[in-house]
Design a protein around this motif. Sequence first.
Motif, PDB file in Angstrom:
ATOM      1  N   VAL A   1      -6.225   5.090   1.731  1.00 24.42           N
ATOM      2  CA  VAL A   1      -5.508   4.515   0.595  1.00 24.42           C
ATOM      3  C   VAL A   1      -4.015   4.780   0.738  1.00 24.42           C
ATOM      4  CG1 VAL A   1      -5.183   4.596  -1.906  1.00 24.42           C
ATOM      5  CG2 VAL A   1      -7.500   4.736  -0.950  1.00 24.42           C
ATOM      6  N   ARG A   2      -3.667   6.006   1.071  1.00 20.74           N
ATOM      7  CA  ARG A   2      -2.264   6.407   1.169  1.00 20.74           C
ATOM      8  C   ARG A   2      -1.551   5.687   2.318  1.00 20.74           C
ATOM      9  NH1 ARG A   2      -1.284  12.319  -0.621  1.00 20.74           N
ATOM     10  NH2 ARG A   2      -0.040  12.388   1.283  1.00 20.74           N
ATOM     11  N   LEU A   3      -2.238   5.493   3.436  1.00 22.46           N
ATOM     12  CA  LEU A   3      -1.615   4.779   4.549  1.00 22.46           C
ATOM     13  C   LEU A   3      -1.529   3.285   4.258  1.00 22.46           C
ATOM     14  CD1 LEU A   3      -0.455   4.644   7.401  1.00 22.46           C
ATOM     15  CD2 LEU A   3      -2.808   4.560   8.283  1.00 22.46           C
ATOM     16  N   TYR A   4      -2.562   2.733   3.644  1.00 21.35           N
ATOM     17  CA  TYR A   4      -2.608   1.292   3.385  1.00 21.35           C
ATOM     18  C   TYR A   4      -1.374   0.795   2.638  1.00 21.35           C
ATOM     19  CZ  TYR A   4      -3.707  -3.159   1.224  1.00 21.35           C
ATOM     20  OH  TYR A   4      -3.634  -4.459   0.791  1.00 21.35           O
ATOM     21  N   THR A   5      -0.946   1.509   1.615  1.00 25.73           N
ATOM     22  CA  THR A   5       0.142   0.989   0.781  1.00 25.73           C
ATOM     23  C   THR A   5       1.457   0.878   1.555  1.00 25.73           C
ATOM     24  OG1 THR A   5       0.663   3.186  -0.124  1.00 25.73           O
ATOM     25  CG2 THR A   5      -0.920   1.824  -1.348  1.00 25.73           C
TER      26      THR A   5
ATOM     27  N   THR B   1     -11.126  -5.321   1.473  1.00 26.07           N
ATOM     28  CA  THR B   1     -11.996  -4.440   0.701  1.00 26.07           C
ATOM     29  C   THR B   1     -11.607  -4.506  -0.769  1.00 26.07           C
ATOM     30  OG1 THR B   1     -12.262  -2.930   2.582  1.00 26.07           O
ATOM     31  CG2 THR B   1     -12.758  -2.046   0.393  1.00 26.07           C
ATOM     32  N   ARG B   2     -12.592  -4.619  -1.649  1.00 27.43           N
ATOM     33  CA  ARG B   2     -12.307  -4.688  -3.084  1.00 27.43           C
ATOM     34  C   ARG B   2     -11.409  -3.530  -3.519  1.00 27.43           C
ATOM     35  NH1 ARG B   2     -14.195  -1.801  -6.877  1.00 27.43           N
ATOM     36  NH2 ARG B   2     -15.893  -1.006  -5.575  1.00 27.43           N
ATOM     37  N   GLY B   3     -10.379  -3.852  -4.285  1.00 31.79           N
ATOM     38  CA  GLY B   3      -9.455  -2.841  -4.773  1.00 31.79           C
ATOM     39  C   GLY B   3      -8.163  -2.769  -3.986  1.00 31.79           C
ATOM     40  N   PHE B   4      -8.170  -3.293  -2.764  1.00 34.76           N
ATOM     41  CA  PHE B   4      -6.982  -3.238  -1.909  1.00 34.76           C
ATOM     42  C   PHE B   4      -6.196  -4.551  -1.972  1.00 34.76           C
ATOM     43  CE2 PHE B   4      -9.486   0.265  -0.374  1.00 34.76           C
ATOM     44  CZ  PHE B   4      -8.576   1.180   0.128  1.00 34.76           C
ATOM     45  N   GLY B   5      -6.736  -5.602  -1.342  1.00 29.97           N
ATOM     46  CA  GLY B   5      -6.019  -6.867  -1.316  1.00 29.97           C
ATOM     47  C   GLY B   5      -5.787  -7.458  -2.687  1.00 29.97           C
ATOM     48  N   ASP B   6      -6.770  -7.299  -3.579  1.00 33.17           N
ATOM     49  CA  ASP B   6      -6.632  -7.903  -4.905  1.00 33.17           C
ATOM     50  C   ASP B   6      -5.653  -7.148  -5.805  1.00 33.17           C
ATOM     51  OD1 ASP B   6      -8.316  -5.735  -5.086  1.00 33.17           O
ATOM     52  OD2 ASP B   6      -9.854  -6.724  -6.283  1.00 33.17           O
ATOM     53  N   THR B   7      -5.130  -6.014  -5.339  1.00 36.75           N
ATOM     54  CA  THR B   7      -4.091  -5.303  -6.085  1.00 36.75           C
ATOM     55  C   THR B   7      -2.756  -5.335  -5.334  1.00 36.75           C
ATOM     56  OG1 THR B   7      -4.603  -3.158  -5.067  1.00 36.75           O
ATOM     57  CG2 THR B   7      -5.791  -3.728  -7.093  1.00 36.75           C
ATOM     58  N   THR B   8      -2.708  -6.092  -4.232  1.00 36.22           N
ATOM     59  CA  THR B   8      -1.488  -6.186  -3.423  1.00 36.22           C
ATOM     60  C   THR B   8      -0.716  -7.431  -3.826  1.00 36.22           C
ATOM     61  OG1 THR B   8      -2.605  -5.074  -1.570  1.00 36.22           O
ATOM     62  CG2 THR B   8      -0.589  -6.295  -1.071  1.00 36.22           C
ATOM     63  N   ASN B   9       0.457  -7.239  -4.383  1.00 32.75           N
ATOM     64  CA  ASN B   9       1.251  -8.348  -4.920  1.00 32.75           C
ATOM     65  C   ASN B   9       2.502  -8.532  -4.059  1.00 32.75           C
ATOM     66  OD1 ASN B   9       3.124  -9.889  -6.573  1.00 32.75           O
ATOM     67  ND2 ASN B   9       1.758  -9.516  -8.297  1.00 32.75           N
ATOM     68  N   ARG B  10       2.425  -9.432  -3.092  1.00 31.37           N
ATOM     69  CA  ARG B  10       3.542  -9.616  -2.154  1.00 31.37           C
ATOM     70  C   ARG B  10       4.819 -10.084  -2.846  1.00 31.37           C
ATOM     71  NH1 ARG B  10       2.652 -12.651   3.446  1.00 31.37           N
ATOM     72  NH2 ARG B  10       4.907 -12.251   3.415  1.00 31.37           N
ATOM     73  N   HIS B  11       4.668 -10.898  -3.878  1.00 32.66           N
ATOM     74  CA  HIS B  11       5.864 -11.378  -4.579  1.00 32.66           C
ATOM     75  C   HIS B  11       6.640 -10.207  -5.184  1.00 32.66           C
ATOM     76  CE1 HIS B  11       8.380 -14.276  -6.714  1.00 32.66           C
ATOM     77  NE2 HIS B  11       8.296 -13.475  -7.762  1.00 32.66           N
ATOM     78  N   HIS B  12       5.948  -9.324  -5.862  1.00 27.51           N
ATOM     79  CA  HIS B  12       6.605  -8.158  -6.450  1.00 27.51           C
ATOM     80  C   HIS B  12       7.191  -7.267  -5.351  1.00 27.51           C
ATOM     81  CE1 HIS B  12       5.547  -7.802 -10.924  1.00 27.51           C
ATOM     82  NE2 HIS B  12       5.268  -9.039 -10.562  1.00 27.51           N
ATOM     83  N   ILE B  13       6.434  -7.079  -4.282  1.00 33.11           N
ATOM     84  CA  ILE B  13       6.891  -6.219  -3.196  1.00 33.11           C
ATOM     85  C   ILE B  13       8.182  -6.754  -2.573  1.00 33.11           C
ATOM     86  CG2 ILE B  13       6.341  -5.455  -0.839  1.00 33.11           C
ATOM     87  CD1 ILE B  13       3.359  -5.351  -1.788  1.00 33.11           C
ATOM     88  N   GLU B  14       8.151  -7.987  -2.151  1.00 35.67           N
ATOM     89  CA  GLU B  14       9.290  -8.555  -1.437  1.00 35.67           C
ATOM     90  C   GLU B  14      10.519  -8.686  -2.326  1.00 35.67           C
ATOM     91  OE1 GLU B  14       7.698 -12.125   0.243  1.00 35.67           O
ATOM     92  OE2 GLU B  14       6.420 -11.052   1.661  1.00 35.67           O
TER      93      GLU B  14
ATOM     94  N   ALA C   1       2.891   4.067  -6.564  1.00 34.63           N
ATOM     95  CA  ALA C   1       2.117   3.596  -7.716  1.00 34.63           C
ATOM     96  C   ALA C   1       0.887   2.815  -7.262  1.00 34.63           C
ATOM     97  CB  ALA C   1       2.992   2.722  -8.614  1.00 34.63           C
ATOM     98  N   HIS C   2       1.029   2.083  -6.176  1.00 33.22           N
ATOM     99  CA  HIS C   2      -0.078   1.256  -5.683  1.00 33.22           C
ATOM    100  C   HIS C   2      -1.293   2.110  -5.329  1.00 33.22           C
ATOM    101  CE1 HIS C   2      -1.308  -2.354  -2.906  1.00 33.22           C
ATOM    102  NE2 HIS C   2      -2.147  -2.160  -3.903  1.00 33.22           N
ATOM    103  N   ARG C   3      -1.066   3.344  -4.871  1.00 36.71           N
ATOM    104  CA  ARG C   3      -2.190   4.253  -4.590  1.00 36.71           C
ATOM    105  C   ARG C   3      -3.097   4.374  -5.812  1.00 36.71           C
ATOM    106  NH1 ARG C   3       0.802   9.740  -2.386  1.00 36.71           N
ATOM    107  NH2 ARG C   3       1.533   8.985  -0.352  1.00 36.71           N
TER     108      ARG C   3
END
Length: 328
Positions: free
Chosen positions: A240-244, A280-293, A62-64
Motif C-alpha cells: 500500500v505504501r509503495l503503491y501510492t 485490485t479493489r481499493g487501489f485503482g478505484d481510489t486513484t484520481n489522476r486529475h487531482h494528482i496531476e 492520505a491515499h494510504r
Amino acid sequence: MAESKMAEAKKGTEILKWANAKGEFVRKPSSFRNWITKDGSSGFPPESGRYHLYVSYACPWAHRTIIARSLKGLTKCITMDVVDYHMGEKGWRFNPAVKDATPDTVNGFEHLREIYFLANAEYEGRFTVPVLWDKKTKTVVNNESSEILRILNSEFNDFCETDEQRAIDLYPQELRKEIEEVNEWIYKDINNGVYRAGFATKQEAYDKAVCEVFAALDRVEEVLSTRRYLTGSTLTEADVRLYTTLARFDCVYVGHFKCNKKRIMDYPHLWDYLRDLYQTRGFGDTTNRHHIEHHYQESHLQINPHGIVAIGPDIDFNAPHNRDTKFS
C-alpha cells in the motif's frame, strides 16, 4: 490570473524553508499521535460513525488511508471528506465546486487549518492530510498516515462490511519484521525520496536524492522478479505504501520532480506489479489522476511558476499483468 499565480508562487516558497543548509528537503514529523484501541484504553474506542477522515486524493500519504478504508470495508463506518486538489496560500481547502472534492461535512470549515485550530487553538505545526477526526470529542486523533493505516487495519474489525474484508490483515504478525525492514528503506529512498529530489534547492542535494530513488527502484525491481508482493505472496501495508508513490511516478514525479532517469513503465516487474495493484479493489478505484496531476503542477508554483499542467503521459493501468498466474 497570471498575477495571482505569481503572487502565490512567492508565498509558495514557504515550502523551501523545509530545506536545510545543504539544500536538502527535510520533512517535519506529524503532531497528533493518539490511537484508537478496541479496549478503549486510549480514550478513543472504535465506534461506527464516530470518526472521520479528512483526505486529499492528490496526496500519497492520505491515499494510504483511503486504500485501507476501502480494503477493510469501512466506508460506512468512517466518513470521509476530500479537499480541493489545489493548495493555495492558506493550504488545503474544501471546495465542492471542484469535481470529486467535498465540503467539510462535519465542521463546516473552509480550510483544513481550521480543523487543527479547533483541536488546538495554539497549534503551530503543518496543516497536513490525512487527519483522523473524532466527532464526539471534536479533536484530531492522529495525523500520521502510517499509524492511521494500522488503526484502520486492526481496530475496526468489528465494523467491516464482510467477513472477507475483516480477514484482511495488512500487518500480519509473522511478516512484521520484514514489513518494517522494507518500509524503512522504501520510505527513505522512494516515498520521501521523490520529494527530496523534487524539493531540493541545490544541485548536490538533488543529485544525491535522485540517485537514491533509482537505486531503490532497481532494488524493488529485483525483489519483485521472484515474488508477487514485497514480502511474498501476501498483500501487506508495505505494498500500500509503495503503491501510492508508484501510481504518481510517471504522471508527475518524472517531470515535475525531475525523477526522469527512468519511468516505472521502463521496469518490467515494477510496471506489472503497479498494474496488478491498480486492478485490485481499493487501489485503482481510489486513484484520481486529475487531482494528482493538477495538485502538483498547480500548487507547487516554486517549481512550476505558471501552473501549466502537462498533457500526458498516456498510461494504461488496466493492461494485463499476469502476476496473479505467474506467482500462483
